[in-house]
Write an enzyme that holds these catalytic residues in place. Structure first.
Site, PDB file in Angstrom:
ATOM      1  N   THR A   1       0.816  -1.211   0.000  1.00 11.07           N
ATOM      2  CA  THR A   1       0.000   0.000   0.000  1.00 11.07           C
ATOM      3  C   THR A   1       0.852   1.264   0.000  1.00 11.07           C
ATOM      4  OG1 THR A   1      -1.478   1.308   1.420  1.00 11.07           O
ATOM      5  CG2 THR A   1      -0.122  -0.314   2.530  1.00 11.07           C
TER       6      THR A   1
ATOM      7  N   TYR B   1      -1.374   0.324  10.082  1.00  7.83           N
ATOM      8  CA  TYR B   1      -1.665  -0.421   8.852  1.00  7.83           C
ATOM      9  C   TYR B   1      -0.451  -0.367   7.911  1.00  7.83           C
ATOM     10  CZ  TYR B   1      -3.563  -1.120   4.162  1.00  7.83           C
ATOM     11  OH  TYR B   1      -3.763  -1.530   2.878  1.00  7.83           O
TER      12      TYR B   1
END
Ligand code: UDP
Length: 327
Positions: free
Chosen positions: A117, A141
Site C-alpha cells: 500500500t 496499517y
C-alpha cells in the site's frame, strides 16, 4: 495455466483478482476466513475456508492444492482502525503473512504476489511517490505492510521465494459485469459511504478534515479501478512465472482527487445530491498520496482502462444499486 492460492479471495479486491485469474485461464483457489469476505463472492474457483493465523490450516491448503503461486490479499486494511487497535494489525497482518510465507517455502511454492500500500510511505508533504520513495508509515496499517515487504526480502535471500509487491493507491469501482463488487460491514471507504449517503442509507458523508494544506482543504488521493488493479496482478504472476526478478510496482494513475472533488464527481455521475457534513481530521491520514510511477506500464505492460473517476463511480454505483451479497 497455473493454480494460484488467493488469500482474501472472498473480499473486495481478492474476488476481482479471482475473476481476472480465471479469465486468464488460471485456477484461483480462495483461502479466506470470511471475517470480512463473502462466501458468495467466491465464484471463480475452489474455496478453502481457513484462517492465516492457523498454520496447520494454511499447510493443509498447500497440501490439497499444490499452488504454483500465492496472491496475498487477506489483511486488516483500515487506516483509522489501525490507529485504534495497532496490536491487532501487527499480530494479524504480520503473523498471517509469516505463516503463509513459511508454508509456501515448506511446500516449494516459489512465487508470491503481495498487496502492499501507499500507506507505507506515510505523509511526505505532497511529494509525488514512486517505488524508490522512502517508506515512513504514519499508521499501524502501513507499518504492518512495510514489515511484510521486509520479510519478503529476507525470505527471498534465504529461501529463494521470489515476489512481486504492488503498492496500491486508492482502489475503487466494481466489476463492470456486476459479478463482484465492494461490500464491507461496516463500510469505511469514501466512495461506498458517499453512495450510501446519496441513497439515504446513512444521513450524510462526513468529510474528514477541511483544513489540510491542499487547494480545497481536503485530502488528496489517487484512485485506481479495481479491475485494472487486478489485471496488474495477473501480469505480476506472469512476470514471476517467466523467471524474472522480484520487483515492486506502484499502482495508481498519477491523478490526485480531493475528497471534495470526489463528492462533486459522484453528484455528477449519479445526478443526485451528496449529503455531506464537515468533520475533524481522521487520525493517521496523509495529506496527499499520488503515484508518480509508470514502472508497471513499462515493465509489466499494464494498461489501465477504467481508472478514470467517472467510470469508477459509475461502476461502483451500479454495484451499489444491485442486491449485493446476501448478509
Ligand atoms: N474520507 C472522508 N470521509 C469518510 C471516509 C473517508 O473524508 O467517511 C476521506 C479520508 O480521510 C481520505 C479519503 O477519504 O482522505 C479516502 O479514504 P478511504 O478510507 O476511502 O481510503 P484510505 O485513503 O484511508 O485508504
Amino acid at each position: 495455466m497455473a493454480k494460484i492460492l488467493v488469500t482474501g479471495g472472498a473480499g473486495y479486491i481478492g474476488a476481482h483478482a479471482c475473476k481476472a485469474l480465471r479469465r486468464a485461464g488460471h485456477t484461483p483457489v480462495t483461502f479466506d476466513n470470511l471475517s470480512t469476505g463473502w462466501a458468495e463472492a467466491v465464484k471463480f474457483g475452489p474455496f478453502v475456508q481457513g484462517d492465516l493465523m492457523d498454520r496447520a490450516a494454511v499447510d493443509a491448503a498447500f497440501e490439497a492444492h499444490a499452488p504454483e503461486a500465492v496472491m496475498h490479499f487477506a489483511a486488516l486494511s483500515q487506516v483509522g482502525d489501525s490507529m485504534n487497535d495497532p496490536a491487532r494489525y501487527w499480530r494479524e497482518n504480520v503473523m498471517g503473512a509469516l505463516n503463509l510465507m513459511e508454508a509456501a517455502v515448506a511446500h516449494d511454492c516459489k512465487h508470491f504476489v503481495f498487496s502492499s500500500t501507499c500507506a507505507t510511505y506515510g505523509d511526505q508533504d505532497g511529494v509525488i511517490l514512486d517505488e524508490d520513495s522512502p517508506q515512513m508509515p504514519i499508521n499501524a496499517y502501513g507499518a504492518s505492510k512495510r514489515a511484510i515487504e521486509e520479510m519478503l526480502a529476507n525470505f527471498e535471500a534465504r529461501f529463494g521465494l521470489r515476489h512481486v509487491i504492488f503498492r496500491y493507491f486508492n482502489v475503487a469501482g466494481a466489476d463492470p459485469d456486476g459479478e463482484v463488487g465492494e461490500q464491507h460491514v461496516p463500510e469505511t471507504h469514501l466512495i461506498p459511504l458517499m453512495l450510501d449517503a446519496i441513497e439515504g442509507k446513512r444521513p450524510a458523508l462526513t468529510i474528514y478534515g477541511t483544513d489540510y494544506d491542499t487547494p480545497d482543504g481536503t485530502c488528496i488521493r489517487d484512485y485506481v479501478h479495481v479491475s485494472d488493479l487486478v489485471d496488474a496482478h495477473v501480469l505480476g504472476f506472469d512476470w514471476l512465472a517467466a523467471g524474472k526478478q522480484s520487483a515492486v510496482f506502484c499502482l495508481g494513475t498519477g491523478d490526485g482527487f480531493s475528497v471534495r472533488e470526489v463528492v462533486a464527481h459522484s453528484a455528477s455521475v449519479t445526478n443526485r445530491d451528496v449529503p455531506h457534513v464537515e468533520g475533524p481530521r481522521r487520525a493517521g491520514d496523509a495529506v496527499r498520496l499520488v503515484c508518480g510511477s509508470s514502472r508497471a506500464k513499462e515493465l509489466l505492460g499494464w494498461q489501465p482502462e477504467r481508472s478514470n473517476m467517472s467510470d469508477m463511480i459509475a461502476d461502483a454505483w451500479r454495484w451499489h444499486q444491485s442486491p449485493g451479497y446476501a448478509r
